[in-house]
Scaffold this active site. Sequence first.
Site: not given
Length: 561
Positions: A109, A162, A180, A251-252, A274-275, A416
């Site tokens: 990851y 993204r 993930k 996700e993303d 999750d973000d 991050n």
Amino acid sequence: MLQEINFKLPSSTDPAYITKRGLEILNDPWLNKGTSFSEEEREALGLRGLLPPYRADMGEQVQRVMENYWHHTDPLDKYTFLIGLADRNITLFYRVLMEHLLEMTPIMYTPTVGYACQQFGHIYRKNRGMYINLNHKGSIAEVLDNWPKDEVDIIVISDGSRILGLGDLGANGMGIPIGKLVLYVAGAGLHPSRTLPILLDVGTDNEELLNDPLYLGLTRRRVHGEEFDEIVDEFVQAATTRWPNVLIQWEDFTNDKAFPILNRYRDKVLCFNDDIQGTGAVALAGLLAAMRIRSEHLSDQRIVFCGAGSAAVGIADMICAGIADEHSMSTEEARKLVWMCDSRGLVTDTRDSGVEEHKVPYARDEAPAAELLEVVKRVKPTILIGASGHAHTFTEDVVKAMHQHCEQPIIFALSNPTTKAECTAEEAYTWTGGNAVFASGSPFSAVRYNGKVFVPGQGNNMFIFPGVGLGAVVCGAEKVTDEMFFAAAKTLAHMVTEEELRSGTIYPDLLKIRQISLAIAAAVCRLAWDQGLAQYAEPPDIRQYVRECMYHPEYRPYIAA
Ligand code: NAD
């Protein structure tokens, strides 16, 4: 009517497992045990002569893998090596990963998966998961029928718009759903054969990729608006028709898509983002643990955010829901404890250009302020949270101004990767004379300051999403609620030991991830059963039941001994 509990792991002794023979077995990563087949199995399954004579146990196989793994120095080579192992032997792949979790999660990851995505078209070797693209519009149900498994518990889907902090990577974003789901399996024991990574290819606006001859996605610009919404709708309809209990994890996606998608489906199908929600819960858990250090309540805090995107709004929503729940306040009242800054300064409701929808609840009715330092001086926060994706925004002046009015400032530099963190752990401890309670998004090493060792916590979403996902799946939840994330955060905060708190750490050891996920999953199940959201009948012992549902990478005999 409640169903009998019908969540059952596939068993390797099912007859389906032994219909294949010889090389067919060795070439099937779900069946292959490599050199670990017993004499009896070799005899019965037509494997005699196809393997070297020595029968290795799994420990020896792990040793062999690691010797080879450590030959690689480049993280991307390590990633490719591990994916290659998964292509040959899934069980061994997960055993290796779980035994070297701290070393390998940064490979499978973030950060390495980010490089893997950038290079996806260049390192691609084998199909994994599904690609749904614009040309499938009108026939997505038929496309999903091509997935060979009738049981899918969880789908992670991204449109690649993204990817981490790397922007639009189009179809190359597939590395993220794959990675993930690997973490779901390793961290919580979702069964790998029942996970499905999906890349929704609606084009890309990344010029470099559009001009890359080895790019594997659609070479066209992204669609937005109605056309985008229609393909997402069709996917949700098709996926939940084929797998009625499936959990969909968004996700993303860029913010303009992530919030509307979550709001559109969160009460209709089993899904979460999750973000937004996972990040919210992991940050809330850290703050609850920090409250244990300070013997205070969240309702006594003043919280300043640097950044007002999915992560920041997700965290703020979760904190406010938490405060409202604990202190019988309305969410609106709780929001008064939050000040949010974005790239244009303090988010206020007097901005000429208006405020994006997801920021509206946090837009303040007060004078604008262009700089974070100005906001900190005005608000005198007790908690400062960075989720801006921009390094060094917590300057010495900002941190010292905060410390002037707060003896033990809580500072979360969540951006991050490490190079993007708003400040380093060392800076936070040094600028506050060793008084900061610090956590980050990417790991920082322990810091020695004035003779004391401080261990910074890492607010890793992996503490939360695997357990929430497992809990939702094994009770057959109808939806994932914010309360479930709130329960997950409280569970996580309670798992931090007193000793960890004394060293300044507000998250437990990641090596305890299976225990943590079990506890979180049990808490999610408890809520679902209490609130009538679970489709399966409640078992006598929830923890025991959840434990039994967890996958462990072990070889099972294919023939009776
Ligand atoms: P995003 O793009 O949705 O939001 C970024 C926000 O920061 C926007 O509101 C933008 O206006 C603001 N911003 C940009 N520059 C700024 C500046 N100089 N000062 C103040 N605000 C600024 O991104 P996101 O998904 O919210 O993620 C933000 C960061 O949080 C990323 O670096 C991501 O890696 C990190 N993150 C960490 C965790 C974790 O630690 N568990 C989880 C999710 C995201």
